[in-house]
Motif scaffolding. Structure first.
Motif, short mmCIF file in Angstrom:
data_model
loop_
_atom_site.label_atom_id
_atom_site.label_comp_id
_atom_site.label_asym_id
_atom_site.label_seq_id
_atom_site.Cartn_x
_atom_site.Cartn_y
_atom_site.Cartn_z
N VAL A 1 0.84 -1.20 0.00
CA VAL A 1 0.00 0.00 0.00
C VAL A 1 0.87 1.25 0.00
N LEU A 2 1.95 1.18 0.77
CA LEU A 2 2.86 2.32 0.86
C LEU A 2 3.43 2.67 -0.51
N VAL A 3 3.81 1.67 -1.26
CA VAL A 3 4.36 1.89 -2.60
C VAL A 3 3.30 2.48 -3.52
N VAL A 4 2.11 1.86 -3.49
CA VAL A 4 1.05 2.30 -4.41
C VAL A 4 0.63 3.75 -4.10
N GLN A 5 0.41 4.06 -2.81
CA GLN A 5 -0.03 5.40 -2.44
C GLN A 5 1.05 6.45 -2.72
N THR A 6 2.29 6.10 -2.37
CA THR A 6 3.38 7.06 -2.58
C THR A 6 3.58 7.32 -4.07
N ALA A 7 3.51 6.26 -4.85
CA ALA A 7 3.68 6.40 -6.30
C ALA A 7 2.62 7.33 -6.87
N ASP A 8 1.40 7.18 -6.35
CA ASP A 8 0.30 8.03 -6.81
C ASP A 8 0.58 9.51 -6.49
N GLN A 9 1.09 9.76 -5.29
CA GLN A 9 1.41 11.14 -4.88
C GLN A 9 2.57 11.72 -5.68
N LEU A 10 3.43 10.80 -6.17
CA LEU A 10 4.64 11.26 -6.87
C LEU A 10 4.42 11.42 -8.37
N GLU A 11 3.17 11.35 -8.79
CA GLU A 11 2.89 11.42 -10.22
C GLU A 11 3.51 12.71 -10.81
N GLY A 12 4.27 12.52 -11.85
CA GLY A 12 4.94 13.66 -12.46
C GLY A 12 6.35 13.88 -11.92
N TYR A 13 6.69 13.19 -10.84
CA TYR A 13 8.04 13.29 -10.25
C TYR A 13 8.75 11.95 -10.42
N PRO A 14 10.09 11.94 -10.30
CA PRO A 14 10.81 10.65 -10.41
C PRO A 14 10.41 9.72 -9.26
N GLN A 15 10.15 8.47 -9.62
CA GLN A 15 9.66 7.52 -8.59
C GLN A 15 10.78 6.71 -7.93
N GLU A 16 12.03 7.04 -8.25
CA GLU A 16 13.15 6.29 -7.67
C GLU A 16 13.16 6.35 -6.15
N VAL A 17 12.59 7.46 -5.60
CA VAL A 17 12.61 7.65 -4.13
C VAL A 17 11.73 6.65 -3.38
N LEU A 18 10.97 5.86 -4.12
CA LEU A 18 10.06 4.89 -3.48
C LEU A 18 10.81 3.98 -2.50
N GLY A 19 11.99 3.54 -2.91
CA GLY A 19 12.78 2.61 -2.07
C GLY A 19 13.06 3.22 -0.71
N SER A 20 13.57 4.46 -0.71
CA SER A 20 13.93 5.06 0.58
C SER A 20 12.68 5.40 1.40
N ILE A 21 11.60 5.82 0.72
CA ILE A 21 10.37 6.15 1.47
C ILE A 21 9.81 4.90 2.16
N VAL A 22 9.74 3.82 1.41
CA VAL A 22 9.22 2.57 2.02
C VAL A 22 10.17 2.11 3.12
N GLY A 23 11.47 2.11 2.85
CA GLY A 23 12.45 1.62 3.83
C GLY A 23 12.41 2.42 5.13
N LEU A 24 12.46 3.76 4.98
CA LEU A 24 12.48 4.61 6.19
C LEU A 24 11.15 4.55 6.94
N SER A 25 10.03 4.55 6.18
CA SER A 25 8.72 4.50 6.84
C SER A 25 8.56 3.19 7.62
N MET A 26 8.96 2.10 6.98
CA MET A 26 8.80 0.79 7.64
C MET A 26 9.68 0.69 8.87
N THR A 27 10.97 1.01 8.73
CA THR A 27 11.90 0.76 9.84
C THR A 27 11.71 1.73 11.00
N LYS A 28 11.44 3.01 10.67
CA LYS A 28 11.40 4.01 11.74
C LYS A 28 10.02 4.15 12.37
N GLU A 29 8.97 3.92 11.62
CA GLU A 29 7.65 4.24 12.15
C GLU A 29 6.63 3.11 12.02
N LEU A 30 6.37 2.70 10.78
CA LEU A 30 5.25 1.76 10.59
C LEU A 30 5.53 0.39 11.21
#
Lengths: 270, 250
Positions: free
Chosen positions: A79-108
């Motif tokens: 879900v994190l990937v799908v939602q973040t990708a949707d928000q990043l429409e028009g921007y480079p999606q390479e950041v998905l890895g770090s967003i998922v990694g940091l969100s999972m390890t630090k908070e979720l």
């Protein structure tokens, strides 16, 4: 008019009384939890004697939570990937890895696993101790000169505090892999799995993983003490067992959220 | 008094209230060393509270509970190995730990305090189980036992501590007359084998007569009267007479 005024006064007094009672109840639980926590810490010398019970508890907590934590972490990662990708429409999606990694390890990862643990193991602990209190097993232990904090709470406290960080680490891995799976199968995501992992590697630090696990240690300890305290407050009647179960979950959720904020602030200072 | 001479229990002006309800009201009671006292009374009169106060599980609001001169709440916090005498209690619902087998329940005190291990532990536990004729049930769990067996297992757990004082809370509650007789038989065996101070609370007067040296009636938070068991049927105090007649003993 006068009658309406009196009714209003009664209602407002009722609300204030209820708020006051809730505050007192909360303070009572807090005070008793601190008391049990101190007594449990004072029993740390008996950890070797309780090694068998601690191991049993760890196995019980781990096996009761493993399947559901896999399921939860897997879908949260996706879900994190799908939602973040949707928000990043028009921007480079390479950041998905770090967003998922940091969100999972630090908070979720820590918070979800703590909630899961409170719902499964915490409620079970509260129910177990409440039943023991209602059926006089706690009193029986006291007549046998067996200290409740050493025989009952200590194994649950240590087992929960040790198992939750391991569950969090496991959930982090599953969540990150699930994110990669979503990247691979979802046609709306325009980034390769390699780029996802490359970005993750570039931004996710070892300290982020450790922060999440330290949170788990604290959340686990807090959940165990709260659940045991609430269980031990039960007095008479089987309805107190179910009340203890519900209260343990609610109080654990609230306390985990508060501690999550406190730890996050402390980590940001350093 | 030395423990080998028995343990004397003394409740002096004991008051205990829960909220607005005063359950015990300046109650005075003495249980002599080696005596078996049965406290009878209607439900809700505070019989179990009296027992919990005697065991040091609760504190009185005022007054004193003394065990050979030691306050009961002080006695409760003395470590097991340093206690001047031992006190055990058999609870109304048996209060066995469901996660442990009968053997483990009975062995718990000895094991926990390092008082026996290996073959010694095995022997002491089996002795306790044999004295209540439950040796065949050593590996069963409490949920697999009948009501009477659970009660006997709880008695075995108490006996394994080699107590000087034994407290019984409603030992025949939820038991049919045959199982009640079984429990009475076990108490008789204990009385003949050990010099022990025994306090039983019950509303079962038939059972009380089987095991008591003396019977005390708890009424309105106080001991209203107390008679030797041999004098019970001649008792004239109206509430006690009512009990006797209700139990069809007269």
């Amino acid at each position: 008019m006068q009658a309406a005024g009196r009714l209003e006064a009664q209602n407002s007094q009722g609300i204030l009384t209820r708020i006051g009672a809730s505050v007192l109840y909360g303070l009572e639980i807090l005070g008793q939890s601190v008391n049990w926590a101190l007594r449990t810490l004072g029993s740390f010398g008996e950890i070797p004697k309780r090694a068998g019970l601690i191991l049993d508890e760890m196995v019980r907590i781990g096996t009761s939570s493993l399947f559901i934590s896999s399921f939860l972490a897997f879908f949260v990662g996706m879900v994190l990937v799908v939602q973040t990708a949707d928000q990043l429409e028009g921007y480079p999606q390479e950041v998905l890895g770090s967003i998922v990694g940091l969100s999972m390890t630090k908070e979720l990862g820590p918070v979800l696993m703590a909630f899961l643990l409170a719902g499964r193991a915490g409620s079970a602990m509260a129910a177990e101790l409440a039943a023991m209190q209602v059926y006089e097993e706690i009193a029986a232990l006291r007549t046998l000169d067996i200290r409740v904090e050493s025989y009952l709470i200590l194994p649950k406290f240590i087992a929960t505090a040790l198992t939750l960080p391991l569950l969090i680490l496991y959930a982090d891995i599953i969540g990150i892999l699930a994110g990669a799976f979503a990247v691979a199968i979802d046609p709306a995501i325009h980034v390769s799995v390699n780029a996802y992992f490359h970005n993750l590697q570039a931004y996710l630090k070892f300290s982020d993983i450790i922060t999440g696990m330290v949170k788990g240690l604290v959340f686990g300890a807090v959940t165990a003490i709260l659940s045991c305290t609430i269980g031990l407050r039960a007095r008479r009647g089987t309805e107190e067992i179910s009340n203890a179960t519900t209260s343990a979950v609610v109080w654990s959720f609230i306390t985990v959220t508060v501690f999550d904020y406190i730890i996050a602030r402390i980590v940001l200072i350093f | 008094m030395k423990p080998e001479e028995g343990v004397r229990i003394e409740l002096k002006q004991v008051t205990k209230a829960y909220g607005d309800k005063r359950v015990l009201d300046e109650l005075n009671l003495v249980v002599e060393a080696g005596e078996t006292l049965v406290v009878i009374g209607k439900s809700g009169q505070g019989k179990s509270v009296l027992l919990r106060l005697s065991a040091g599980l609760e504190r009185p609001d005022s007054g004193e509970v003394l065990l050979n001169g030691v306050p009961a709440d002080t006695y409760r916090i003395i470590p097991a190995q340093k206690k001047p005498f031992r006190m055990a209690m058999v609870f109304q619902g048996s209060a066995l730990l469901n996660s442990l087998s009968v053997f483990e329940n009975v062995a718990l005190y000895l094991k926990e305090h390092g008082m026996a291990k290996g073959e010694d532990l095995d022997m002491l536990v089996m002795n306790a189980l044999t004295s209540v004729e439950l040796e065949h049930a050593r590996d069963l769990y409490p949920t697999e036992l009948s009501g009477g067996m659970r009660k006997r297992a709880a008695i075995a757990r108490a006996l394994a501590t080699r107590p000087d004082v034994l407290l019984f809370d409603e030992p025949t509650a939820e038991l049919d007359p045959l199982l009640s007789a079984e429990v009475a038989e076990v108490i008789h065996k204990i009385q003949s084998a050990h010099r022990m101070t025994i306090v039983v609370v019950t509303h079962n007067l038939v059972f009380a007569r089987q095991v008591a040296d003396r019977i005390a009636l708890l009424e309105d938070g106080r001991i209203a009267c107390s008679v030797k068991v041999s004098e019970l049927l001649n008792a004239e105090y109206p509430p006690l007479r009512a009990f006797i007649e209700a139990a069809a003993l007269a």
